[in-house]
Design a protein around this motif. Structure first.
Motif, PDB file in Angstrom:
ATOM      1  N   ASN A  53       0.827  -1.208   0.000  1.00 45.42           N
ATOM      2  CA  ASN A  53       0.000   0.000   0.000  1.00 45.42           C
ATOM      3  C   ASN A  53       0.866   1.265   0.000  1.00 45.42           C
ATOM      4  OD1 ASN A  53      -2.580   1.375   0.198  1.00 45.42           O
ATOM      5  ND2 ASN A  53      -2.006   1.867   2.297  1.00 45.42           N
ATOM      6  N   VAL A  54       1.972   1.236   0.759  1.00 43.54           N
ATOM      7  CA  VAL A  54       2.886   2.385   0.798  1.00 43.54           C
ATOM      8  C   VAL A  54       3.470   2.654  -0.583  1.00 43.54           C
ATOM      9  CG1 VAL A  54       5.108   3.219   1.665  1.00 43.54           C
ATOM     10  CG2 VAL A  54       3.486   2.174   3.236  1.00 43.54           C
ATOM     11  N   ILE A  55       3.919   1.589  -1.245  1.00 47.94           N
ATOM     12  CA  ILE A  55       4.523   1.749  -2.575  1.00 47.94           C
ATOM     13  C   ILE A  55       3.479   2.239  -3.577  1.00 47.94           C
ATOM     14  CG2 ILE A  55       5.757   0.604  -4.440  1.00 47.94           C
ATOM     15  CD1 ILE A  55       6.826  -1.380  -2.374  1.00 47.94           C
ATOM     16  N   ARG A  56       2.268   1.697  -3.478  1.00 47.61           N
ATOM     17  CA  ARG A  56       1.199   2.113  -4.397  1.00 47.61           C
ATOM     18  C   ARG A  56       0.874   3.593  -4.214  1.00 47.61           C
ATOM     19  NH1 ARG A  56      -4.177   2.769  -4.051  1.00 47.61           N
ATOM     20  NH2 ARG A  56      -4.212   2.033  -1.891  1.00 47.61           N
ATOM     21  N   GLN A  57       0.765   4.029  -2.966  1.00 49.32           N
ATOM     22  CA  GLN A  57       0.450   5.432  -2.693  1.00 49.32           C
ATOM     23  C   GLN A  57       1.600   6.362  -3.070  1.00 49.32           C
ATOM     24  OE1 GLN A  57      -0.676   5.441   1.456  1.00 49.32           O
ATOM     25  NE2 GLN A  57      -2.792   4.887   1.008  1.00 49.32           N
ATOM     26  N   THR A  58       2.808   5.813  -3.048  1.00 47.74           N
ATOM     27  CA  THR A  58       3.995   6.613  -3.356  1.00 47.74           C
ATOM     28  C   THR A  58       4.258   6.696  -4.859  1.00 47.74           C
ATOM     29  OG1 THR A  58       4.958   5.890  -1.260  1.00 47.74           O
ATOM     30  CG2 THR A  58       6.472   6.855  -2.840  1.00 47.74           C
TER      31      THR A  58
ATOM     32  N   MET B   9     -15.316   8.154 -16.109  1.00 47.94           N
ATOM     33  CA  MET B   9     -14.025   7.521 -16.418  1.00 47.94           C
ATOM     34  C   MET B   9     -14.250   6.164 -17.094  1.00 47.94           C
ATOM     35  SD  MET B   9     -11.579   9.471 -15.154  1.00 47.94           S
ATOM     36  CE  MET B   9     -11.495  10.918 -14.101  1.00 47.94           C
ATOM     37  N   ASN B  10     -13.418   5.860 -18.083  1.00 46.77           N
ATOM     38  CA  ASN B  10     -13.458   4.534 -18.699  1.00 46.77           C
ATOM     39  C   ASN B  10     -12.973   3.491 -17.697  1.00 46.77           C
ATOM     40  OD1 ASN B  10     -14.223   5.842 -21.038  1.00 46.77           O
ATOM     41  ND2 ASN B  10     -12.176   5.789 -21.960  1.00 46.77           N
ATOM     42  N   GLU B  11     -13.526   2.297 -17.771  1.00 43.80           N
ATOM     43  CA  GLU B  11     -13.124   1.227 -16.850  1.00 43.80           C
ATOM     44  C   GLU B  11     -11.647   0.884 -17.007  1.00 43.80           C
ATOM     45  OE1 GLU B  11     -15.566  -2.226 -17.051  1.00 43.80           O
ATOM     46  OE2 GLU B  11     -17.429  -1.146 -16.596  1.00 43.80           O
ATOM     47  N   SER B  12     -11.172   0.882 -18.245  1.00 43.09           N
ATOM     48  CA  SER B  12      -9.757   0.560 -18.490  1.00 43.09           C
ATOM     49  C   SER B  12      -8.849   1.622 -17.884  1.00 43.09           C
ATOM     50  CB  SER B  12      -9.494   0.439 -19.988  1.00 43.09           C
ATOM     51  OG  SER B  12      -9.863   1.646 -20.666  1.00 43.09           O
ATOM     52  N   TYR B  13      -9.323   2.867 -17.837  1.00 43.50           N
ATOM     53  CA  TYR B  13      -8.544   3.961 -17.252  1.00 43.50           C
ATOM     54  C   TYR B  13      -8.477   3.799 -15.735  1.00 43.50           C
ATOM     55  CZ  TYR B  13      -7.080   8.777 -16.238  1.00 43.50           C
ATOM     56  OH  TYR B  13      -6.406   9.881 -15.786  1.00 43.50           O
ATOM     57  N   VAL B  14      -9.614   3.498 -15.124  1.00 41.57           N
ATOM     58  CA  VAL B  14      -9.663   3.285 -13.670  1.00 41.57           C
ATOM     59  C   VAL B  14      -8.785   2.098 -13.280  1.00 41.57           C
ATOM     60  CG1 VAL B  14     -11.163   2.717 -11.714  1.00 41.57           C
ATOM     61  CG2 VAL B  14     -11.951   4.321 -13.466  1.00 41.57           C
ATOM     62  N   TRP B  15      -8.729   1.095 -14.147  1.00 40.13           N
ATOM     63  CA  TRP B  15      -7.913  -0.095 -13.872  1.00 40.13           C
ATOM     64  C   TRP B  15      -6.431   0.268 -13.747  1.00 40.13           C
ATOM     65  CZ3 TRP B  15      -4.076  -2.555 -16.836  1.00 40.13           C
ATOM     66  CH2 TRP B  15      -3.674  -3.804 -16.376  1.00 40.13           C
ATOM     67  N   LEU B  16      -5.984   1.270 -14.501  1.00 41.28           N
ATOM     68  CA  LEU B  16      -4.585   1.693 -14.423  1.00 41.28           C
ATOM     69  C   LEU B  16      -4.232   2.228 -13.039  1.00 41.28           C
ATOM     70  CD1 LEU B  16      -4.218   3.503 -17.872  1.00 41.28           C
ATOM     71  CD2 LEU B  16      -3.235   1.294 -17.214  1.00 41.28           C
ATOM     72  N   GLY B  17      -5.227   2.734 -12.317  1.00 38.33           N
ATOM     73  CA  GLY B  17      -4.978   3.255 -10.979  1.00 38.33           C
ATOM     74  C   GLY B  17      -5.357   2.296  -9.875  1.00 38.33           C
ATOM     75  N   GLN B  18      -6.306   1.387 -10.161  1.00 43.15           N
ATOM     76  CA  GLN B  18      -6.817   0.506  -9.112  1.00 43.15           C
ATOM     77  C   GLN B  18      -6.564  -0.973  -9.366  1.00 43.15           C
ATOM     78  OE1 GLN B  18     -10.999   1.286  -8.571  1.00 43.15           O
ATOM     79  NE2 GLN B  18     -10.707   3.451  -8.071  1.00 43.15           N
TER      80      GLN B  18
ATOM     81  N   PRO C 109      -0.137   0.532 -10.678  1.00 38.76           N
ATOM     82  CA  PRO C 109       0.739   1.709 -10.573  1.00 38.76           C
ATOM     83  C   PRO C 109       2.193   1.377 -10.273  1.00 38.76           C
ATOM     84  CG  PRO C 109      -1.335   2.158  -9.464  1.00 38.76           C
ATOM     85  CD  PRO C 109      -1.363   0.696  -9.853  1.00 38.76           C
ATOM     86  N   ILE C 110       2.442   0.268  -9.582  1.00 40.22           N
ATOM     87  CA  ILE C 110       3.822  -0.121  -9.278  1.00 40.22           C
ATOM     88  C   ILE C 110       4.540  -0.538 -10.561  1.00 40.22           C
ATOM     89  CG2 ILE C 110       5.282  -1.768  -8.027  1.00 40.22           C
ATOM     90  CD1 ILE C 110       3.223  -1.784  -5.807  1.00 40.22           C
ATOM     91  N   TYR C 111       3.833  -1.236 -11.450  1.00 40.51           N
ATOM     92  CA  TYR C 111       4.423  -1.611 -12.744  1.00 40.51           C
ATOM     93  C   TYR C 111       4.717  -0.362 -13.578  1.00 40.51           C
ATOM     94  CZ  TYR C 111       3.065  -6.501 -11.898  1.00 40.51           C
ATOM     95  OH  TYR C 111       2.931  -7.755 -11.379  1.00 40.51           O
ATOM     96  N   ILE C 112       3.780   0.580 -13.570  1.00 36.12           N
ATOM     97  CA  ILE C 112       3.974   1.817 -14.332  1.00 36.12           C
ATOM     98  C   ILE C 112       5.191   2.569 -13.807  1.00 36.12           C
ATOM     99  CG2 ILE C 112       2.953   4.054 -14.912  1.00 36.12           C
ATOM    100  CD1 ILE C 112       0.202   2.712 -14.758  1.00 36.12           C
ATOM    101  N   LEU C 113       5.303   2.660 -12.477  1.00 30.57           N
ATOM    102  CA  LEU C 113       6.462   3.310 -11.861  1.00 30.57           C
ATOM    103  C   LEU C 113       7.755   2.610 -12.275  1.00 30.57           C
ATOM    104  CD1 LEU C 113       8.023   5.092  -9.872  1.00 30.57           C
ATOM    105  CD2 LEU C 113       7.307   3.549  -8.039  1.00 30.57           C
ATOM    106  N   ALA C 114       7.758   1.282 -12.280  1.00 33.33           N
ATOM    107  CA  ALA C 114       8.960   0.524 -12.639  1.00 33.33           C
ATOM    108  C   ALA C 114       9.404   0.844 -14.065  1.00 33.33           C
ATOM    109  CB  ALA C 114       8.697  -0.973 -12.493  1.00 33.33           C
TER     110      ALA C 114
ATOM    111  N   LEU D  81      -2.901   8.816 -10.570  1.00 36.21           N
ATOM    112  CA  LEU D  81      -3.630   9.467  -9.483  1.00 36.21           C
ATOM    113  C   LEU D  81      -5.127   9.547  -9.762  1.00 36.21           C
ATOM    114  CD1 LEU D  81      -3.429  11.016  -6.782  1.00 36.21           C
ATOM    115  CD2 LEU D  81      -3.157  13.117  -8.111  1.00 36.21           C
ATOM    116  N   THR D  82      -5.490   9.976 -10.973  1.00 32.93           N
ATOM    117  CA  THR D  82      -6.900  10.117 -11.329  1.00 32.93           C
ATOM    118  C   THR D  82      -7.578   8.759 -11.435  1.00 32.93           C
ATOM    119  OG1 THR D  82      -6.275  12.082 -12.607  1.00 32.93           O
ATOM    120  CG2 THR D  82      -8.486  11.226 -12.938  1.00 32.93           C
ATOM    121  N   GLY D  83      -6.861   7.781 -11.982  1.00 35.76           N
ATOM    122  CA  GLY D  83      -7.419   6.436 -12.087  1.00 35.76           C
ATOM    123  C   GLY D  83      -7.650   5.812 -10.726  1.00 35.76           C
ATOM    124  N   ARG D  84      -6.745   6.092  -9.782  1.00 35.54           N
ATOM    125  CA  ARG D  84      -6.877   5.521  -8.442  1.00 35.54           C
ATOM    126  C   ARG D  84      -8.107   6.067  -7.722  1.00 35.54           C
ATOM    127  NH1 ARG D  84      -1.751   6.604  -5.186  1.00 35.54           N
ATOM    128  NH2 ARG D  84      -2.868   8.371  -4.310  1.00 35.54           N
ATOM    129  N   SER D  85      -8.387   7.340  -7.912  1.00 42.09           N
ATOM    130  CA  SER D  85      -9.560   7.941  -7.253  1.00 42.09           C
ATOM    131  C   SER D  85     -10.818   7.841  -8.111  1.00 42.09           C
ATOM    132  CB  SER D  85      -9.279   9.413  -6.933  1.00 42.09           C
ATOM    133  OG  SER D  85      -9.048  10.154  -8.120  1.00 42.09           O
TER     134      SER D  85
END
Length: 335
Positions: free
Chosen positions: A40-45, A145-154, A163-168, A226-230
């Motif tokens: 959760n820390v890494i995801r939020q970061t 929001m598109n479902e595929s877009y929300v999936w990128l954040g959640q 999001p951790i993969y995207i960060l990597a 950020l937008t996808g996560r919320s």
């Protein structure tokens, strides 16, 4: 030996600070070291860490961008409005990236053309863009929001948040740019001494444009996460987020004066900010203390940056004196 130990500590200070914080939190609350909390820390970061990767290039070139947080809000609103109009997710994201590069070009154009301090220019941009976000959204969150877009954040892949993969991916690309590509060497040359870089044949203005454009792409990616996560585009999204990223990068070993970049350190620095926020939540402290802690962390980062620069200069001078003395002794013996 003392210099070697001090040099090692300063070069890896972010990792050492992170380990100390983690060890301290594990003693205070056993929940901290659970897999769920750490993920959760890494995801939020991840959002601020993506921004930190972009800041490595900006600060490495000796510049700064204070409009990043406002641009995140703008990118999120832009993508949400495009999706509301029926645009596919990939089109919305690409449009945000292009818009981010255009905003970066605008900042670079004003800085280089009128020879103004980046601090002032981007501070003005921060206010302009934030005001534009409030006007566009009417101070109301956009929820379409598109479902595929929300999936990128959640979403998750193999139980690991997307999001951790995207960060990597962003981290690896920036690491390669700074360590393997000519563009990375040009960034460090401009940050170290812009005039010398220009004399040596480097198009310094082009480097400034490119680092601000690269920052724009990183902002668009961070806004997507950020937008996808919320699952909504908030008018206040990204508020003061540039401070977290700058603190992370400087604590990680990237100099605010330019010419020195530590991309892995920026990642550790982002995790430090994330751990501090998480620690306060676990300890159920007033959320306002997070602002106090972040302000203290930024001040600590700047002091640490100054101390590191002084130590490195002192070490380099000592090495140069020793080399000159050794050379003089050798020449005397040969005579």
């Amino acid at each position: 030996m003392k210099n070697k130990v001090s040099g090692f500590i300063l070069s890896n200070k972010a990792a050492i600070i992170l380990l100390v914080l983690a060890a301290g939190m594990s003693l205070v609350t056993p929940v901290f070291l659970t897999q769920t909390n750490l993920v959760n820390v890494i995801r939020q970061t991840s959002t601020s860490a993506i921004l930190a990767c972009g800041y490595c290039m900006i600060l490495g070139a000796g510049y700064i961008d204070l409009s990043v947080g406002s641009q995140i809000g703008m990118m999120g609103a832009l993508m949400a409005l495009l999706m509301r109009a029926g645009a596919p997710t990939i089109v919305a994201i690409l449009a945000a990236m292009v818009f981010g590069m255009l905003l970066g070009c605008m900042n670079a154009f004003i800085i280089t053309t009128f020879e103004l301090p980046a601090f002032i220019v981007t501070l003005a941009s921060q206010q302009i863009v934030r005001g534009a976000v409030y006007l566009i959204t009417g101070m109301v969150p956009i929820l379409d929001m598109n479902e595929s877009y929300v999936w990128l954040g959640q979403g998750r892949i193999l139980s690991i948040p997307v999001p951790i993969y995207i960060l990597a991916v962003v981290f690896i690309i920036v690491l390669l740019i700074m360590n393997r590509f000519k563009f990375g060497r040009h960034i460090l040359a401009v940050g170290g001494n812009a005039q010398a870089a220009y004399v040596s044949g480097i198009h310094t203005k082009a480097v400034v444009y490119k680092v601000y454009m690269a920052m724009g792409v990183c902002i668009a990616i961070a806004a997507t996460v950020l937008t996808g996560r919320s699952a909504s585009a908030q008018p206040s999204a990204g508020l003061n987020m540039e401070m977290d990223a700058i603190a992370a990068v400087v604590v990680g070993g990237t100099s605010m004066a330019g010419g020195v970049v530590n991309v892995p350190g920026a990642l550790f620095g982002s995790l430090i900010v994330g751990v501090v926020n998480n620690a306060m939540n676990l300890l159920k402290l007033d959320s306002n203390w997070q602002l106090v802690a972040k302000g203290g962390l930024i001040l600590f980062a700047v002091i640490l940056d100054k101390a590191s620069a002084k130590f490195m200069n002192k070490t380099e001078r000592a090495s140069a004196i020793k080399a000159m003395a050794a050379s003089g002794t050798k020449n005397g013996n040969s005579n």
